[in-house]
Design a protein around this motif. Structure first.
Motif, PDB file in Angstrom:
ATOM      1  N   ILE A   1      47.693 -49.044  13.680  1.00 14.29           N
ATOM      2  CA  ILE A   1      46.946 -50.278  13.411  1.00 14.29           C
ATOM      3  C   ILE A   1      45.757 -50.007  12.491  1.00 14.29           C
ATOM      4  N   GLY A   2      45.059 -48.919  12.740  1.00 20.39           N
ATOM      5  CA  GLY A   2      43.912 -48.564  11.896  1.00 20.39           C
ATOM      6  C   GLY A   2      44.298 -48.316  10.455  1.00 20.39           C
ATOM      7  N   LYS A   3      45.474 -47.733  10.242  1.00 23.90           N
ATOM      8  CA  LYS A   3      45.950 -47.488   8.876  1.00 23.90           C
ATOM      9  C   LYS A   3      46.271 -48.798   8.168  1.00 23.90           C
ATOM     10  N   LEU A   4      46.823 -49.760   8.905  1.00 24.71           N
ATOM     11  CA  LEU A   4      47.154 -51.054   8.307  1.00 24.71           C
ATOM     12  C   LEU A   4      45.901 -51.857   7.971  1.00 24.71           C
ATOM     13  N   ILE A   5      44.894 -51.754   8.810  1.00 24.87           N
ATOM     14  CA  ILE A   5      43.646 -52.482   8.555  1.00 24.87           C
ATOM     15  C   ILE A   5      42.830 -51.766   7.488  1.00 24.87           C
ATOM     16  N   GLY A   6      42.752 -50.448   7.567  1.00 22.49           N
ATOM     17  CA  GLY A   6      42.046 -49.658   6.574  1.00 22.49           C
ATOM     18  C   GLY A   6      40.547 -49.604   6.822  1.00 22.49           C
ATOM     19  N   LYS A   7      39.900 -48.716   6.111  1.00 21.79           N
ATOM     20  CA  LYS A   7      38.452 -48.569   6.228  1.00 21.79           C
ATOM     21  C   LYS A   7      37.770 -49.824   5.701  1.00 21.79           C
ATOM     22  N   ASN A   8      36.920 -50.398   6.522  1.00 20.68           N
ATOM     23  CA  ASN A   8      36.211 -51.651   6.207  1.00 20.68           C
ATOM     24  C   ASN A   8      37.170 -52.815   5.931  1.00 20.68           C
ATOM     25  N   GLY A   9      38.406 -52.723   6.411  1.00 22.74           N
ATOM     26  CA  GLY A   9      39.371 -53.802   6.225  1.00 22.74           C
ATOM     27  C   GLY A   9      39.976 -53.867   4.840  1.00 22.74           C
ATOM     28  N   ASN A  10      39.868 -52.797   4.078  1.00 20.75           N
ATOM     29  CA  ASN A  10      40.337 -52.825   2.689  1.00 20.75           C
ATOM     30  C   ASN A  10      41.845 -53.006   2.561  1.00 20.75           C
ATOM     31  N   MET A  11      42.635 -52.366   3.421  1.00 25.13           N
ATOM     32  CA  MET A  11      44.095 -52.481   3.312  1.00 25.13           C
ATOM     33  C   MET A  11      44.565 -53.901   3.628  1.00 25.13           C
ATOM     34  N   ILE A  12      44.096 -54.448   4.733  1.00 23.70           N
ATOM     35  CA  ILE A  12      44.528 -55.801   5.105  1.00 23.70           C
ATOM     36  C   ILE A  12      44.021 -56.821   4.092  1.00 23.70           C
TER      37      ILE A  12
ATOM     38  N   THR B   1      52.992 -76.288   3.964  1.00 23.48           N
ATOM     39  CA  THR B   1      51.922 -75.678   3.176  1.00 23.48           C
ATOM     40  C   THR B   1      51.244 -74.504   3.870  1.00 23.48           C
ATOM     41  N   PHE B   2      51.750 -74.076   5.033  1.00 19.80           N
ATOM     42  CA  PHE B   2      51.097 -72.989   5.773  1.00 19.80           C
ATOM     43  C   PHE B   2      52.138 -72.127   6.482  1.00 19.80           C
ATOM     44  N   THR B   3      52.018 -70.819   6.299  1.00 21.82           N
ATOM     45  CA  THR B   3      52.912 -69.857   6.936  1.00 21.82           C
ATOM     46  C   THR B   3      52.084 -68.737   7.542  1.00 21.82           C
ATOM     47  N   GLU B   4      52.451 -68.326   8.758  1.00 23.13           N
ATOM     48  CA  GLU B   4      51.762 -67.238   9.444  1.00 23.13           C
ATOM     49  C   GLU B   4      52.675 -66.014   9.444  1.00 23.13           C
ATOM     50  N   ILE B   5      52.162 -64.893   8.948  1.00 22.84           N
ATOM     51  CA  ILE B   5      52.911 -63.644   8.886  1.00 22.84           C
ATOM     52  C   ILE B   5      52.291 -62.684   9.898  1.00 22.84           C
ATOM     53  N   THR B   6      53.122 -62.104  10.761  1.00 21.35           N
ATOM     54  CA  THR B   6      52.653 -61.183  11.790  1.00 21.35           C
ATOM     55  C   THR B   6      53.267 -59.813  11.555  1.00 21.35           C
ATOM     56  N   ILE B   7      52.405 -58.805  11.478  1.00 25.30           N
ATOM     57  CA  ILE B   7      52.847 -57.421  11.341  1.00 25.30           C
ATOM     58  C   ILE B   7      52.646 -56.749  12.694  1.00 25.30           C
ATOM     59  N   LYS B   8      53.735 -56.261  13.285  1.00 26.35           N
ATOM     60  CA  LYS B   8      53.643 -55.520  14.540  1.00 26.35           C
ATOM     61  C   LYS B   8      53.954 -54.062  14.243  1.00 26.35           C
ATOM     62  N   ALA B   9      53.079 -53.172  14.732  1.00 22.68           N
ATOM     63  CA  ALA B   9      53.254 -51.741  14.483  1.00 22.68           C
ATOM     64  C   ALA B   9      52.791 -50.956  15.694  1.00 22.68           C
ATOM     65  N   ASN B  10      53.056 -49.678  15.678  1.00 23.14           N
ATOM     66  CA  ASN B  10      52.604 -48.784  16.726  1.00 23.14           C
ATOM     67  C   ASN B  10      51.076 -48.841  16.797  1.00 23.14           C
ATOM     68  N   SER B  11      50.537 -48.752  18.000  1.00 24.02           N
ATOM     69  CA  SER B  11      49.085 -48.871  18.171  1.00 24.02           C
ATOM     70  C   SER B  11      48.322 -47.778  17.422  1.00 24.02           C
ATOM     71  N   ALA B  12      48.934 -46.615  17.206  1.00 25.46           N
ATOM     72  CA  ALA B  12      48.273 -45.543  16.457  1.00 25.46           C
ATOM     73  C   ALA B  12      48.179 -45.873  14.968  1.00 25.46           C
TER      74      ALA B  12
ATOM     75  N   GLN C   1      48.405 -61.489  10.316  1.00 23.12           N
ATOM     76  CA  GLN C   1      47.883 -60.901  11.539  1.00 23.12           C
ATOM     77  C   GLN C   1      48.507 -59.525  11.724  1.00 23.12           C
ATOM     78  N   VAL C   2      47.730 -58.585  12.286  1.00 19.54           N
ATOM     79  CA  VAL C   2      48.230 -57.260  12.613  1.00 19.54           C
ATOM     80  C   VAL C   2      48.129 -57.109  14.124  1.00 19.54           C
ATOM     81  N   LEU C   3      49.278 -56.834  14.780  1.00 19.32           N
ATOM     82  CA  LEU C   3      49.320 -56.685  16.221  1.00 19.32           C
ATOM     83  C   LEU C   3      49.943 -55.356  16.602  1.00 19.32           C
ATOM     84  N   SER C   4      49.618 -54.895  17.799  1.00 13.94           N
ATOM     85  CA  SER C   4      50.175 -53.655  18.333  1.00 13.94           C
ATOM     86  C   SER C   4      51.445 -53.942  19.107  1.00 13.94           C
ATOM     87  N   ASN C   5      52.424 -53.037  19.011  1.00  9.64           N
ATOM     88  CA  ASN C   5      53.667 -53.171  19.799  1.00  9.64           C
ATOM     89  C   ASN C   5      53.394 -52.928  21.261  1.00  9.64           C
TER      90      ASN C   5
END
Length: 79
Positions: free
Chosen positions: A43-54, A30-41, A75-79
């Motif tokens: 990360i802000g685009k994936l999270i978005g302003k005020n966290g809107n994208m995530i 009943t529970f799955t964890e999804i991890t997005i790893k991206a370039n550190s530059a 979760q969003v992590l940096s490479n």
């Protein structure tokens, strides 16, 4: 299904889509964890302003919960 969607969506948002890696870890039935790893530059685009994208990705995952009964944590992590 949701993992493929999140990976494709994340690659559209970031500047370096070749560095995006999405992994899925099933904790139990009943529970799955999804991890997005991206370039550190990007990360802000994936999270978005005020966290809107995530938050939009989390809303999509909650929609899948209604269909298949599995809760998702993203979760969003940096490479």
């Amino acid at each position: 299904m949701i993992v493929n969607f999140i990976e494709n969506y994340a690659k559209l948002i970031v500047s370096k889509p070749e560095e995006v890696n999405v992994s899925e870890e099933k904790v139990d039935d009943t529970f799955t964890e999804i991890t997005i790893k991206a370039n550190s530059a990007d990360i802000g685009k994936l999270i978005g302003k005020n966290g809107n994208m995530i938050n939009a990705l989390k809303v999509m995952a909650n929609g899948c919960k209604a269909k298949d009964g599995v809760s998702y944590k993203i979760q969003v992590l940096s490479n």
